[in-house]
Scaffold this active site. Structure first.
Site, PDB file in Angstrom:
ATOM      1  N   GLY A   4       0.814  -1.204   0.000  1.00  0.00           N
ATOM      2  CA  GLY A   4       0.000   0.000   0.000  1.00  0.00           C
ATOM      3  C   GLY A   4       0.844   1.248   0.000  1.00  0.00           C
ATOM      4  N   GLY A  50       0.506   5.543   1.130  1.00  0.00           N
ATOM      5  CA  GLY A  50      -0.269   6.596   1.763  1.00  0.00           C
ATOM      6  C   GLY A  50       0.371   7.938   1.512  1.00  0.00           C
ATOM      7  N   GLY A  51      -0.181   8.967   2.157  1.00  0.00           N
ATOM      8  CA  GLY A  51       0.339  10.297   1.961  1.00  0.00           C
ATOM      9  C   GLY A  51       1.732  10.469   2.505  1.00  0.00           C
ATOM     10  N   GLY A 110       4.068   7.772   2.849  1.00  0.00           N
ATOM     11  CA  GLY A 110       5.037   6.786   2.396  1.00  0.00           C
ATOM     12  C   GLY A 110       4.410   5.451   2.078  1.00  0.00           C
ATOM     13  N   ASP A 118      -8.636  11.559  11.781  1.00  0.00           N
ATOM     14  CA  ASP A 118      -8.615  11.111  10.378  1.00  0.00           C
ATOM     15  C   ASP A 118      -9.208   9.711  10.262  1.00  0.00           C
ATOM     16  OD1 ASP A 118      -8.179  11.330   7.647  1.00  0.00           O
ATOM     17  OD2 ASP A 118      -6.147  10.517   7.763  1.00  0.00           O
TER      18      ASP A 118
END
Length: 1013
Positions: free
Chosen positions: A694, A696-697, A699, A826
């Site tokens: 995966g 993400g924002g 890394g 979040d």
């Protein structure tokens, strides 16, 4: 004398009335003052705002019942948002007979002994609250009690033996409390007891005391899910008044007592989900039995002929046993039979021709047996059928024509039999039909122009259907799963088929289709699996396949496709690809050049690859011959020294790399938060592109296998930059480490350690096999219908509710049990991870805030979060509190119930906004639910309840949103086992579900919702 006497009598009468009026006024003032003190003690709950000082009598307040003398006798404060304790002065209401404080938020670490002073109390209901501690040994002091309900609290310890001294009790309800020990046999001394509820008591492992059989007046016995072991007492037939018996979901073994069906008034018997063996007793004298459920046991033998005498029987469930023999024909003639569930046994022989002829049959489930002959001709005559499930038998002949008139029919599953002939024409267009499964039979005929608008799943593979796919296929709008493989269908694949935008699975393999594939397939945006193999399809692979975002399985093998493979096809995340045995040419996309696709391109002679590892030719593999010998010599002269110099350079580079690697490894610092079975070198060596799972924002995320004996895996989140870490990423890293290293909870992801260097940070977590919730909700994939329920890759409702409860438990812990509280900020479905058992764990705390003082909001400098999940106030305030997480969690509840993404309301709105408008406009909630799970009617009420809870949590004003503790309580009540209601939608024996807080949200919160809009 007479006039004088009359005057005197009149005087004394007036005086008496005056004194009585004054006394009554004093009593009224006294009791009203007590009631107002109660309201103040409970901090003035909003539902009691009408309790105000006035000259009118408090007896007019709806919660109060008074005697003819104006004194309070009954106090009903059900679901009034009351918190706090029971004050001693409540017993100053001297004539109080009944007190009901159920469904509130009352807390105490002990039973409210102050109620001992209520000497006239006969009815006490404290259920569905937060009372804890043990029940007092002197509880028998409440000697006048006739009804005592303490269910669904946190009372623990032993149930005191002294409870057997409350001899006036008619009703005793102690369900859903974490008592331990065993049931006191002294309960058998309650000679007047008519109702006893000891279900779902989590800490007990016990037998059913033989003394309970002394309860001669007992009508209702509910001891489901309380870890009962050993056998049902032999003397149970001595409970002559018994009407309702529920011992389901226990570990009872042995045989069913021969006298179980002897009490004359017995009407409901639930013994499902035990370990009972032997045969069903043959002697049946309880001819009033209406519902009998002995499913999911180890019963053997056959169905007794006496069952044909149960003329009031409406529900019979014997599924998942080892019963055999013929199903008695007399059962088919029972006039009250509504639900019949006999699947997963060894029944043989033919079915009674009278099923459906004499009763209003609704469910007919006989799957997975050894039945022969035909389905009963009259099966659908009464047009009440909702489900016919008869797969995995040896049934033959044609389907009954009466099924074509059953507009209530939702599922027809007759796959894996020997049926033949055509499908009755009316079946295709039944109004409510959602699942039609006909595979592995010998049906003939052509596909219909029209299908039921509700049909979402159509399986017709391995039959003898012929003809073309009709142009009317474009009207099959709601199909999600279409399987017509292995038939005799021909012609081209029509363009109209591409109009089915909801398709998740399309299987057209092993037919006689020809011509080229439709080029405009971009509308198949939900397609997950496509199989067109073993046909005669020609032409090129359409470029449109490259733009199907959810496609994971593609099989176009054994056709006549030619031309190049579209290069962008490699951008899809295909887990399965088969293009073998075609006429394809050119270079395969580089993304497919790995062992996972080793058999994907076989028997395409003109295909080539850059690597020779895929069993196909290597591109540009032919060497060019030089025309001059001198050129070869020159190349040799230049090449040998160059190679030697290159070799020296390589040694030098390797040496430098090793030195740098040693320095680099020394630069990594490991900080552990748990006991570890790996080293930092195990982690660093696993950070390869092949292990990326995966992004993400901040890394990439890796799945790294640890070289220990069990070959465990861990998840590693890398926050990395070519230069020093950016300030924002550094803050997120430190926030996550600070939070996850300081808290421990089974529903919060476990941080094992962190590894850091100058330019890279690694967070090492436990690895969760089922990844994140959003991958499951947004993935429409293969599913198998078994006994009417859809599962496998589609999350069924019980799993979704389990996930909601787990996530709520984690959030409730963060908000209410951490000091200071933690706000996630979040929360979204991609941050809820799932283990192998679908237990939810909250992850990604990079944006979390710790509230510095309890009750005080934290400030923030910028708005963070994800679109669709952000609370409205988040964009225009610098203060945050727990209610922003409640809003985000409400969005997740809406995702779980509707199957939509948080950003997918409609063209211009988010899911939360769409759901609010859908509800405000008076639309049916059922219409908003996820089509893939709502067809299981037993869960619709729970889904509607959770949908409404999602709306409440996403209220515009933070003050209107409940706390996570309140949200969790509602979800736990929704998640309580619901007794027979899980099996028969027309009858629910469990008060836990029927009277639960979840049900109250469903029934009573319309006004609350309207006020929030």
């Amino acid at each position: 004398m007479k006039p004088k006497i009359c005057i005197q009598l009149s005087f004394y009468t007036s005086l008496f009335l005056l004194l009585f009026s004054h006394a009554a006024s004093q009593l009224n003032d006294h009791e009203q003052a007590i009631l107002l003190n109660l309201k103040q003690h409970w901090k003035n709950p909003q539902p009691l705002n009408h309790w105000t000082p006035s000259n009118t009598s408090h007896c007019s307040w709806p919660e109060i019942t008074c005697s003819t003398g104006g004194s309070v006798t009954e106090l009903y404060l059900i679901n009034k948002d009351i918190s706090g304790t029971v004050p001693p002065f409540i017993c100053d209401l001297n004539n109080l007979i009944a007190l009901d404080l159920s469904y509130n938020y009352m807390t105490s670490n002990e039973f409210p002994r102050a109620l001992y002073s209520c000497s006239n109390l006969q009815y006490l209901n404290l259920s569905q609250n937060y009372f804890a501690g043990t029940l007092p040994d002197d509880i028998h002091r409440m000697a006048q009690l006739r009804e005592l309900n303490l269910g669904a609290n946190s009372f623990s310890g032993n149930i005191p033996a002294s409870i057997g001294q409350l001899t006036e009790l008619r009703i005793l309800q102690l369900f859903a409390c974490p008592f331990n020990g065993s049931f006191p046999p002294e309960i058998g001394n309650l000679s007047n007891l008519e109702r006893l509820e000891l279900a779902y008591i989590s800490g007990i492992t016990t037998t059913l005391p033989l003394e309970f059989t002394k309860l001669k007046k007992l009508k209702y016995l509910w001891v489901a899910g309380s870890n009962l072991v050993v056998e049902i007492p032999d003397k149970i037939e001595e409970m002559a008044a018994l009407e309702h018996l529920d011992l389901s979901r226990n570990n009872l073994s042995g045989n069913i007592p021969s006298g179980l069906f002897m009490p004359k008034n017995l009407s409901i018997v639930y013994l499902y989900k035990n370990k009972l063996g032997g045969e069903i007793p043959w002697a049946i004298e309880a001819l009033n039995i209406a519902v009998l459920d002995l499913s999911e046991n180890n019963l053997t033998g056959s169905i007794p002929d006496d069952f044909g005498r149960l003329t009031k029987l409406s529900g019979l469930a014997l599924f998942c046993n080892q019963l055999s023999g013929k199903i008695p024909d007399s059962i088919g003639r029972l006039p009250g039979l509504i639900n019949l569930k006999l699947f997963s046994n060894n029944f043989s022989g033919t079915l009674s021709p009278d099923f459906g002829r004499y009763s209003m049959l609704e469910e007919f489930q006989v799957a997975s047996n050894k039945l022969t002959g035909q389905l009963p001709e009259y099966l659908g005559d009464n047009r009440r059928l909702t489900g016919v499930v008869a797969f995995d038998n040896n049934l033959s002949g044609e389907l009954p024509k009466s099924l074509g008139s059953c507009n209530n029919l939702k599922i027809l599953n007759v796959k894996n039999n020997r049926f033949s002939g055509s499908v009755p024409s009316g079946v295709w267009t039944l109004l409510n039909l959602s699942n039609l499964l006909l595979s592995n039979n010998s049906f003939t005929g052509e596909l219909p122009e029209r299908l039921s608008l509700n049909l979402s799943r159509l399986e017709m593979s391995c039959n003898m259907f012929s003809g073309k796919i009709p142009a009317g296929v474009s009207s099959w709008k709601n199909l999600v799963h279409l399987d017509v493989g292995n038939n005799l269908l021909n012609g081209t694949i029509p363009l109209e088929l591409t109009a089915l935008s909801h398709l998740s699975t399309l299987l057209l393999d092993q037919n006689r289709f020809s011509g080229s594939l439709p080029s405009n397939i971009i509308s198949w945006k939900s397609l997950n699996m496509l199989n067109l193999s073993r046909n005669a399809i020609s032409g090129q692979i359409p470029e449109g396949f490259c733009y199907l975002p959810r496609l994971t399985d593609l099989d176009l093998s054994e056709n006549q496709l030619f031309g190049e493979i579209p290069p962008k096809l490699g951008l899809l995340k295909l887990s399965s690809l088969n293009l073998s045995s075609n006429l394809l040419t050119g270079r395969i996309p580089s993304e497919f050049e790995n062992g996972a696709y080793a058999s994907s391109f076989l028997n395409n002679p003109r295909l080539c690859a850059n690597k020779p590892s895929l069993n196909i030719a290597e591109c540009n593999s032919k060497t060019q011959n030089s025309s001059k010998t001198s050129s070869k010599l020159l190349a040799w002269i230049i090449g040998v020294p160059a190679a030697f110099l290159g070799l020296l350079a390589s040694f030098h580079v390797i040496r430098i790399y090793r030195k740098r690697k040693q320095v680099s490894d020394l630069a990594w610092k490991l900080t552990s938060f748990q006991r570890l079975n790996f080293t930092k070198f195990d982690i660093l060596s696993g950070l390869t592109e092949n292990n990326v799972i995966g992004c993400g924002g901040s890394g990439k995320v890796y799945c790294v296998s640890i070289n220990n004996p069990s070959r465990d895996c861990v998840a590693v989140k890398r926050i990395w930059s070519n230069k020093k870490l950016e300030h924002k990423l550094e803050k997120e890293f430190l926030a996550e480490v600070k939070i996850l290293s300081s808290i421990r909870h089974s529903n919060i992801v476990k941080l094992l350690c962190c590894i850091s260097s100058d330019n890279s940070k690694l967070l090492v977590y436990e690895y969760l096999e089922n990844r994140s919730l959003d991958l499951w909700l947004n993935r429409k994939s293969r599913a198998t219908t078994v006994s009417g329920s859809v599962h496998n890759d589609v999350l069924d409702w019980p799993k979704r509710l389990k996930i909601a409860v787990g996530a709520a438990q984690g959030l409730s812990y963060m908000h209410h049990d951490c000091s200071p509280p933690i706000v996630h900020r979040d929360l979204k479905s991609s941050n809820i991870l799932l283990d192998s058992e679908f237990n939810a764990k909250i992850a990604d705390f990079g944006l979390a805030k710790i509230l510095m003082k309890e009750g005080e909001s934290a400030t923030m400098s910028d708005v963070v979060g994800s679109y669709g999940y952000i609370a409205p106030e988040y964009a225009h305030t610098i203060r945050v509190n727990e209610k922003i997480d409640v809003y985000s969690f409400g969005v997740i509840l809406l995702e779980l119930t509707t199957g939509r993404k948080a950003s997918e309301g409609d063209e211009h709105t988010s899911l939360a906004e769409w759901a609010w408008r859908h509800f405000q406009e008076g639309n049916s909630i059922v219409d908003a639910l996820d089509e893939e799970v709502k067809e299981n009617t037993q869960h619709k009420n729970e889904m509607c309840c959770v949908f409404k809870l999602g709306i409440i949590c996403t209220g515009t004003l933070p003050s209107t949103r409940p706390s996570m503790k309140e949200v969790l309580k509602i979800l736990l009540r929704c998640n309580q086992p619901s007794g027979y209601g899980e099996k028969y939608s027309d009858y629910n024996a469990s008060p836990l579900l029927k009277n639960s807080m979840c049900e109250r949200v469903l029934e009573n919160n319309d006004a609350t919702l309207a006020s929030m809009v």
